[in-house]
Write an enzyme that holds these catalytic residues in place. Sequence first.
Site, PDB file in Angstrom:
ATOM      1  CG  HIS A  47      30.329  44.287  43.606  1.00  0.00           C
ATOM      2  ND1 HIS A  47      31.181  44.108  42.543  1.00  0.00           N
ATOM      3  CD2 HIS A  47      30.120  43.062  44.134  1.00  0.00           C
ATOM      4  CE1 HIS A  47      31.475  42.821  42.436  1.00  0.00           C
ATOM      5  NE2 HIS A  47      30.850  42.158  43.387  1.00  0.00           N
ATOM      6  CG  HIS A  93      37.571  39.379  41.591  1.00  0.00           C
ATOM      7  ND1 HIS A  93      38.408  38.763  42.469  1.00  0.00           N
ATOM      8  CD2 HIS A  93      36.453  39.679  42.299  1.00  0.00           C
ATOM      9  CE1 HIS A  93      37.821  38.680  43.661  1.00  0.00           C
ATOM     10  NE2 HIS A  93      36.641  39.226  43.576  1.00  0.00           N
TER      11      HIS A  93
END
Lengths: 719, 224
Positions: A47, A93
């Site tokens: 990420h 998300h």
Amino acid sequence: MTEPEITPDLIEAHGLAPDEYQRILDLLDRTPTFTELGIFSAMWNEHCSYKSSKKWLRTLPTEGPQVICGPGENAGIVDVGDGLALVFKMESHNHPSYIEPYQGAATGVGGILRDVFTMGARPVAAMNALSFGRIDHPKTRSLVHGVVEGIGGYGNAFGVPCVGGEVRFHASYDGNCLVNAFAAGLAPADAIFYSAASGVGRPVVYLGAKTGRDGVGGATMASAEFDDTIEEKRPTVQVGDPFTEKRLMEACLELMATGAVVAIQDMGAAGLTCSAVEMGDKGDLGIRLDLDRVPCRETGMTAYEMMLSESQERMLMVLDPAHEDAARAVFDKWDLDFAVVGETIPEDRFVVVHGGEVKADLPLKALSGEAPEYDRPWEETPPPAPLPILPKIDPMEGLRALIGSPNHACKRWIYEQYDTQVMADTVRPPGGGSGLIRVHGTDRLVAFTADVTPRYVAADPETGGAQAVAEAFRNLVASGARPLAVTDNLNFGNPEKPRIMGQLVGAIRGIGAACRALDMPVVSGNVSLYNETDGRGILPTPTIGAVGLIDRAEDVIGAHPEAGDLAMVVGRSTGHLGQSAVLAELLGIAAGPPPPVDLEAERRNGAFVLEHRDWLRAATDLGDGGLALAAFEMAAAAGVGVRLDSGEAADLFGEDQGRYLLACPFDWAEELMVRAGRAGVPLDHVGRFGGDEVCLGRGRAPLADLTAIWRGAFAAALG
Amino acid sequence: MKAAVVVFPGSNCDRDLATALRVAGAEVAMVWHKDTALPAGTDLVGLPGGFSFGDYLRCGAIAARAPICAAVAEHAARGGYVLGICNGFQVLTETGLLPGALMRNRALKYICRTVPLTVATADSAFTAGYASGARIALPIAHHDGSYAADPDTLARLTGEGRVAFAYDDNPNGSVADIAGILSDNRRVLGMMPHPERAADPAHGNTDGARLFAGLVETLAAAPA
């Protein structure tokens, strides 16, 4: 407090591969402390480090005369004239939203808004692109309700209008929904704030909400596949507070006006760790943090927890000490925390002190610069099988299948839960092509769209990647906007599988080619990998968020045809049914190659539409569902019937690219045809608006009946 | 005409309201919630939409106890004008300047859409720009807009012609389709719809502009 001993299990639990851990040992020449292990895991996960995608992301075009700031900062920035800059980004998300839909989606919105106002811009528009599993999957409805309420709950309270987005349902998302949030803001072009620290011995200041234990390890969680232990991951999801975010935004914008801010960075994934390292790294400085001074919401927090907390609504900045009093006063006014928690140091070290003990002492540059980077093996996606012989498709049955499916039905059930008009500058709310926002106090408009067709990407990643950009381009053009730039949000499965990695590589190739050909550089973006559950990956979903500019209000191309207008199609139609929406919705099959993308034709056809915007009553892009769906949607929006001359399924539902449906006043059509001929742009007369029916060849149905199906289908499916 | 728009933390339609008032010709000052006095000569106080104090506790409940609200109450008691829109209406019921309460929408969802309304009375400075019974359309955007009041209050509101706006197609479950009400001296208006979002040709709807134009004209002609 003594920290746990470093064991192989602990290393694995931090998502670090054995060779990655070895790299840490080589760098430090000693065993890391527990806090240090946490810091490495935060910085080196997929990420934060983009370790699987970096090699390919570098191939994307990122420059152009309109670009003020490309990738690498919190958001990308383009020039929109009048001394103003548009700051925008899209970010996923996904994992948090699947685990805890309301808070996951809400904090996704919060994170992307912070990325925008960190740079000194006031957010003026938001979009969201959502992908869910089958509508009848037991989890889907609660996810849709939760995600939509979460997005609305945060964005509405913060006060940013939602102007567009997309939503789809497909079995591949059953175990991994996608929540991609976009935000854009406006800033004076000469007052943009960046994250590079400068000056030794300057205070590092913590701003905003207090730090709690929420979200500890969130970024690492977001870099892993799901399995049946997913419920245990709920505590890694953060909790959002839009009220604090709104105050933080107002306070930051006031603070920036005082001249106190040297560098500023929001605390997003891996909070304090990432933000501090980012500012030091970009400014070639070290950072020393004293955690005893961090405002905490809970007692007894360890250094490890504080460094990895993803508590929301926090910022870190390097302060010009000459302005400390003025800066503190702003935060007092807004009742927010303002604490000096460290300082910039000349050495290349990241030093973390807690309770008088050094909990971490690491080479700062190595934390980002030495992060692993992989050239993962990848396989070219095999070419799709040719389209089988299809059963005969009845035009009206095809249209009803489309407008009655949650994928193509009217999405007002969703967007009526979002404030689409706050700030009173919304010119075109969601539901009709690009969203349009007026630049406050001017006559200019900015246009926004988010697009991708995952079916196409799965069948042919390169074509699908290019198509996503081309469709975004067309959506902007159809509103009258000159396309400026894109942000890409690349959602894929597990990159350690060569097949999945091949999808990523192919899609990036296609996106790059299209962005180059259409002069839409990629100025920001986000990669979300490991969207897999029990080994099953999602359809490759590289969402393209794009922005465009309209110089004057009168240059907007309308969306509503009038009775008597001719329906005309710009661009070449071949009746391409491969991977089309009608096959998916009516026949339940995904077959054949996706429609090819001719970037030269896209460019030419787009330029023709923009040059002739004054000739058009309305325009829309032809995409999913082809001519029939586009003509129906235009008719439904205007409350005016439409007749399309052809009753052939290929003509009605083919998804050839590079096309627009135009509504042109009868008296102007002939001259427009002449001009199209001169420009070498195909322009076909395909029907006419008027009456109160939708006629597809010989098939006909009352517009009101079809509109009722289209408007009601989504709510009915959601129950 | 001098207007003061109150800014609470979490207000997010403060700029929109100020813009609409300015366009209509008002002189507008922004007033911070921690202030204890209104600017001298204030004719109209605007309480804007948004989520004051995050709508935590109850919508408008914390804002109603902000220091500035004592000054707003004094202003109203002196016969000053007050316009509360959306969250501002919620603040007005929480301060007691208007009766009743705003409850969660009937469908328990936030609703943002343009809805048809009837101007139930033109007899106020706020509605002087409309004809009584005029049909207009204004955007709503709220989660808690279902107006509730006890039967006596309701009888008084309808009997005294104090319902300013009524929904034609009740979107939120408000009693008697009430979208906006006036105080007994008709100088305090609370309404859930957002006239400031329908005040400019760029909005595609200018039905709200007449509220501001009528208000400025009336107040300029007959100072309080």
